[in-house]
Design a protein around this motif. Structure first.
Motif, PDB file in Angstrom:
ATOM      1  N   GLU A 165      38.932  42.738  55.198  1.00 14.62           N
ATOM      2  CA  GLU A 165      40.091  42.105  56.225  1.00 14.62           C
ATOM      3  C   GLU A 165      41.687  42.475  55.218  1.00 14.62           C
ATOM      4  OE1 GLU A 165      42.936  42.902  59.741  1.00 14.62           O
ATOM      5  OE2 GLU A 165      40.778  43.250  59.141  1.00 14.62           O
ATOM      6  N   ARG A 166      41.524  41.709  53.854  1.00 15.28           N
ATOM      7  CA  ARG A 166      42.622  41.482  53.882  1.00 15.28           C
ATOM      8  C   ARG A 166      43.095  43.018  52.662  1.00 15.28           C
ATOM      9  NH1 ARG A 166      47.734  41.842  51.792  1.00 15.28           N
ATOM     10  NH2 ARG A 166      48.249  40.488  50.553  1.00 15.28           N
ATOM     11  N   LEU A 167      42.088  43.686  51.970  1.00 15.44           N
ATOM     12  CA  LEU A 167      42.049  45.050  51.587  1.00 15.44           C
ATOM     13  C   LEU A 167      42.400  46.202  52.304  1.00 15.44           C
ATOM     14  CD1 LEU A 167      39.771  45.351  49.285  1.00 15.44           C
ATOM     15  CD2 LEU A 167      42.135  45.010  48.591  1.00 15.44           C
ATOM     16  N   ARG A 168      42.351  46.180  54.144  1.00 10.24           N
ATOM     17  CA  ARG A 168      43.013  47.306  54.895  1.00 10.24           C
ATOM     18  C   ARG A 168      44.474  46.441  55.603  1.00 10.24           C
ATOM     19  NH1 ARG A 168      39.630  45.087  58.806  1.00 10.24           N
ATOM     20  NH2 ARG A 168      37.550  46.853  57.782  1.00 10.24           N
ATOM     21  N   GLU A 169      45.160  45.584  55.408  1.00 11.45           N
ATOM     22  CA  GLU A 169      46.465  44.832  55.769  1.00 11.45           C
ATOM     23  C   GLU A 169      47.000  45.097  53.960  1.00 11.45           C
ATOM     24  OE1 GLU A 169      46.146  40.601  56.098  1.00 11.45           O
ATOM     25  OE2 GLU A 169      45.008  40.257  57.998  1.00 11.45           O
ATOM     26  N   ALA A 170      46.199  45.126  53.374  1.00 10.98           N
ATOM     27  CA  ALA A 170      47.340  46.112  52.178  1.00 10.98           C
ATOM     28  C   ALA A 170      48.073  46.945  51.987  1.00 10.98           C
ATOM     29  CB  ALA A 170      46.717  45.203  50.937  1.00 10.98           C
ATOM     30  N   ALA A 171      46.820  47.747  52.575  1.00 13.91           N
ATOM     31  CA  ALA A 171      47.048  49.148  52.500  1.00 13.91           C
ATOM     32  C   ALA A 171      47.714  49.624  53.537  1.00 13.91           C
ATOM     33  CB  ALA A 171      44.897  49.656  53.243  1.00 13.91           C
ATOM     34  N   SER A 172      48.440  48.864  55.140  1.00 12.85           N
ATOM     35  CA  SER A 172      48.908  48.892  56.235  1.00 12.85           C
ATOM     36  C   SER A 172      50.391  48.865  56.028  1.00 12.85           C
ATOM     37  CB  SER A 172      48.679  48.799  57.114  1.00 12.85           C
ATOM     38  OG  SER A 172      48.624  47.163  57.091  1.00 12.85           O
ATOM     39  N   ALA A 173      50.347  47.793  54.544  1.00 12.24           N
ATOM     40  CA  ALA A 173      51.791  47.185  54.405  1.00 12.24           C
ATOM     41  C   ALA A 173      52.663  47.882  53.817  1.00 12.24           C
ATOM     42  CB  ALA A 173      51.351  45.763  53.422  1.00 12.24           C
ATOM     43  N   GLY A 174      51.773  48.693  53.169  1.00 10.98           N
ATOM     44  CA  GLY A 174      52.491  49.169  51.893  1.00 10.98           C
ATOM     45  C   GLY A 174      53.336  48.656  50.542  1.00 10.98           C
ATOM     46  N   PRO A 175      54.530  49.037  49.883  1.00 11.75           N
ATOM     47  CA  PRO A 175      54.393  48.472  48.241  1.00 11.75           C
ATOM     48  C   PRO A 175      55.179  47.145  48.600  1.00 11.75           C
ATOM     49  CG  PRO A 175      55.898  50.315  49.518  1.00 11.75           C
ATOM     50  CD  PRO A 175      54.692  50.106  50.286  1.00 11.75           C
TER      51      PRO A 175
ATOM     52  N   MET B  51      53.401  32.431  54.465  1.00 14.74           N
ATOM     53  CA  MET B  51      53.589  33.672  55.049  1.00 14.74           C
ATOM     54  C   MET B  51      54.126  34.078  56.432  1.00 14.74           C
ATOM     55  SD  MET B  51      51.467  35.490  53.000  1.00 14.74           S
ATOM     56  CE  MET B  51      49.598  35.068  51.698  1.00 14.74           C
ATOM     57  N   THR B  52      54.831  35.415  56.759  1.00 14.17           N
ATOM     58  CA  THR B  52      55.562  35.850  57.935  1.00 14.17           C
ATOM     59  C   THR B  52      54.573  36.541  59.123  1.00 14.17           C
ATOM     60  OG1 THR B  52      55.524  38.487  57.010  1.00 14.17           O
ATOM     61  CG2 THR B  52      56.894  37.081  56.192  1.00 14.17           C
ATOM     62  N   GLY B  53      53.088  36.375  58.604  1.00 15.36           N
ATOM     63  CA  GLY B  53      52.219  36.666  59.734  1.00 15.36           C
ATOM     64  C   GLY B  53      52.413  38.476  59.692  1.00 15.36           C
ATOM     65  N   ASP B  54      52.957  39.213  59.510  1.00 15.43           N
ATOM     66  CA  ASP B  54      52.853  40.607  58.851  1.00 15.43           C
ATOM     67  C   ASP B  54      51.904  41.301  58.378  1.00 15.43           C
ATOM     68  OD1 ASP B  54      55.180  41.700  61.110  1.00 15.43           O
ATOM     69  OD2 ASP B  54      56.024  40.718  60.374  1.00 15.43           O
ATOM     70  N   PRO B  55      51.267  42.170  57.948  1.00  5.20           N
ATOM     71  CA  PRO B  55      50.357  42.434  56.933  1.00  5.20           C
ATOM     72  C   PRO B  55      51.377  41.918  55.493  1.00  5.20           C
ATOM     73  CG  PRO B  55      50.403  44.137  58.707  1.00  5.20           C
ATOM     74  CD  PRO B  55      51.582  43.130  59.394  1.00  5.20           C
ATOM     75  N   GLU B  56      50.671  41.292  54.680  1.00 10.82           N
ATOM     76  CA  GLU B  56      51.358  41.526  53.641  1.00 10.82           C
ATOM     77  C   GLU B  56      50.754  42.599  52.224  1.00 10.82           C
ATOM     78  OE1 GLU B  56      53.848  39.427  52.600  1.00 10.82           O
ATOM     79  OE2 GLU B  56      53.497  38.186  54.773  1.00 10.82           O
ATOM     80  N   PRO B  57      51.720  43.071  51.489  1.00 15.10           N
ATOM     81  CA  PRO B  57      51.309  43.684  50.259  1.00 15.10           C
ATOM     82  C   PRO B  57      50.620  43.246  49.884  1.00 15.10           C
ATOM     83  CG  PRO B  57      53.972  43.642  50.140  1.00 15.10           C
ATOM     84  CD  PRO B  57      53.346  42.688  51.426  1.00 15.10           C
ATOM     85  N   ILE B  58      50.265  44.056  48.574  1.00 13.33           N
ATOM     86  CA  ILE B  58      49.371  43.450  47.487  1.00 13.33           C
ATOM     87  C   ILE B  58      49.983  44.168  46.190  1.00 13.33           C
ATOM     88  CG2 ILE B  58      46.922  44.717  47.996  1.00 13.33           C
ATOM     89  CD1 ILE B  58      45.742  42.540  47.685  1.00 13.33           C
ATOM     90  N   SER B  59      49.856  43.799  45.100  1.00 15.53           N
ATOM     91  CA  SER B  59      49.851  43.751  43.563  1.00 15.53           C
ATOM     92  C   SER B  59      48.856  45.005  43.071  1.00 15.53           C
ATOM     93  CB  SER B  59      50.727  43.176  42.579  1.00 15.53           C
ATOM     94  OG  SER B  59      49.168  41.952  42.499  1.00 15.53           O
ATOM     95  N   ALA B  60      48.927  45.888  42.687  1.00 18.36           N
ATOM     96  CA  ALA B  60      47.325  46.478  42.355  1.00 18.36           C
ATOM     97  C   ALA B  60      46.772  46.138  40.951  1.00 18.36           C
ATOM     98  CB  ALA B  60      47.981  47.674  41.174  1.00 18.36           C
ATOM     99  N   GLN B  61      46.791  44.969  40.707  1.00 20.52           N
ATOM    100  CA  GLN B  61      46.649  43.740  40.001  1.00 20.52           C
ATOM    101  C   GLN B  61      44.932  43.154  40.774  1.00 20.52           C
ATOM    102  OE1 GLN B  61      47.784  41.660  36.980  1.00 20.52           O
ATOM    103  NE2 GLN B  61      46.111  40.348  36.348  1.00 20.52           N
ATOM    104  N   ALA B  62      46.237  42.633  41.895  1.00 19.56           N
ATOM    105  CA  ALA B  62      44.694  41.898  42.791  1.00 19.56           C
ATOM    106  C   ALA B  62      44.525  42.824  43.514  1.00 19.56           C
ATOM    107  CB  ALA B  62      46.253  41.106  43.959  1.00 19.56           C
ATOM    108  N   ARG B  63      44.666  43.806  43.564  1.00 22.09           N
ATOM    109  CA  ARG B  63      44.044  45.049  44.154  1.00 22.09           C
ATOM    110  C   ARG B  63      42.688  44.983  43.943  1.00 22.09           C
ATOM    111  NH1 ARG B  63      43.899  48.529  48.330  1.00 22.09           N
ATOM    112  NH2 ARG B  63      45.654  48.438  49.047  1.00 22.09           N
ATOM    113  N   ARG B  64      42.778  45.228  42.353  1.00 24.92           N
ATOM    114  CA  ARG B  64      41.370  45.443  41.638  1.00 24.92           C
ATOM    115  C   ARG B  64      40.659  44.093  41.624  1.00 24.92           C
ATOM    116  NH1 ARG B  64      45.120  47.903  38.594  1.00 24.92           N
ATOM    117  NH2 ARG B  64      45.342  46.229  37.119  1.00 24.92           N
ATOM    118  N   ALA B  65      41.170  43.511  41.149  1.00 25.57           N
ATOM    119  CA  ALA B  65      40.429  41.728  41.665  1.00 25.57           C
ATOM    120  C   ALA B  65      39.732  41.741  42.452  1.00 25.57           C
ATOM    121  CB  ALA B  65      41.452  40.884  41.098  1.00 25.57           C
ATOM    122  N   LEU B  66      40.212  42.046  44.064  1.00 26.86           N
ATOM    123  CA  LEU B  66      39.298  41.938  45.043  1.00 26.86           C
ATOM    124  C   LEU B  66      38.457  42.996  45.693  1.00 26.86           C
ATOM    125  CD1 LEU B  66      42.898  41.698  47.906  1.00 26.86           C
ATOM    126  CD2 LEU B  66      40.578  39.479  46.847  1.00 26.86           C
ATOM    127  N   GLU B  67      38.868  44.471  44.815  1.00 26.81           N
ATOM    128  CA  GLU B  67      38.212  45.099  45.090  1.00 26.81           C
ATOM    129  C   GLU B  67      36.658  45.041  43.779  1.00 26.81           C
ATOM    130  OE1 GLU B  67      39.840  48.699  43.894  1.00 26.81           O
ATOM    131  OE2 GLU B  67      40.762  48.963  46.099  1.00 26.81           O
TER     132      GLU B  67
END
Length: 158
Positions: free
Chosen positions: A69-79, A1-17
């Motif tokens: 934290e992962r969900l917060r990072e994904a939100a700031s990473a965009g698509p 991973m790059t160290g920058d916030p990483e995007p997340i797919s909709a399916q992964a977001r639902r699973a994490l939520e």
């Protein structure tokens, strides 16, 4: 991973939520049993049980914090990126035997998906940051392997 916030797919977001909601429910139950039994002093077995539940509560709190934290990072990473491979990208790769597969670069939260390649797997790491036409090299249990990144995005016909 790059160290920058990483995007997340909709399916992964639902699973994490969903995991987060389940963990919060479990935490409420465990915390409730701690409060109930702390009112009465018990024997050593009761004290050991209290320690076990307190430890379980700590593990739940850490996982809740990690997911939040992962969900917060994904939100700031965009698509997911479309010009280079990143977490959340759908890619088509061609293997040396000519077989072409469409895969998604994702996270463990999506482990039931048969087209998933996790970003921390050897192939996933090799694909991150690459562009169509790039040949990637990665290790497998059978030894070194290669694949050509055909496209990023929806499957291409070839």
């Amino acid at each position: 991973m790059t160290g920058d916030p990483e995007p997340i797919s909709a399916q992964a977001r639902r699973a994490l939520e969903q995991e987060l909601a389940d963990l919060r429910d479990e935490r409420r139950l465990v915390a409730g049993t701690l409060r109930e039994s702390s009112a009465s002093a018990g024997d050593q077995a009761d004290q050991a049980d209290q320690l076990r539940r307190a430890d379980q509560l700590g593990r739940l709190d850490r996982r809740i914090e990690d997911i939040t934290e992962r969900l917060r990072e994904a939100a700031s990473a965009g698509p997911a990126p479309t010009d280079v491979v990143g977490v959340g990208s759908t890619v088509t790769v061609r293997f040396p035997d000519g077989e072409t597969e469409t895969l998604r670069i994702g996270e463990v939260a999506e482990a039931l998906d048969q087209t998933l390649v996790t970003a921390d797997s050897p192939l996933g790491r090799a694909l991150l940051g690459r562009r169509p036409g790039d040949t990637v090299r990665y290790d497998t249990p059978d030894g070194p392997a290669t694949a050509v990144l055909v496209s990023i995005g929806e499957p291409t016909s070839s």
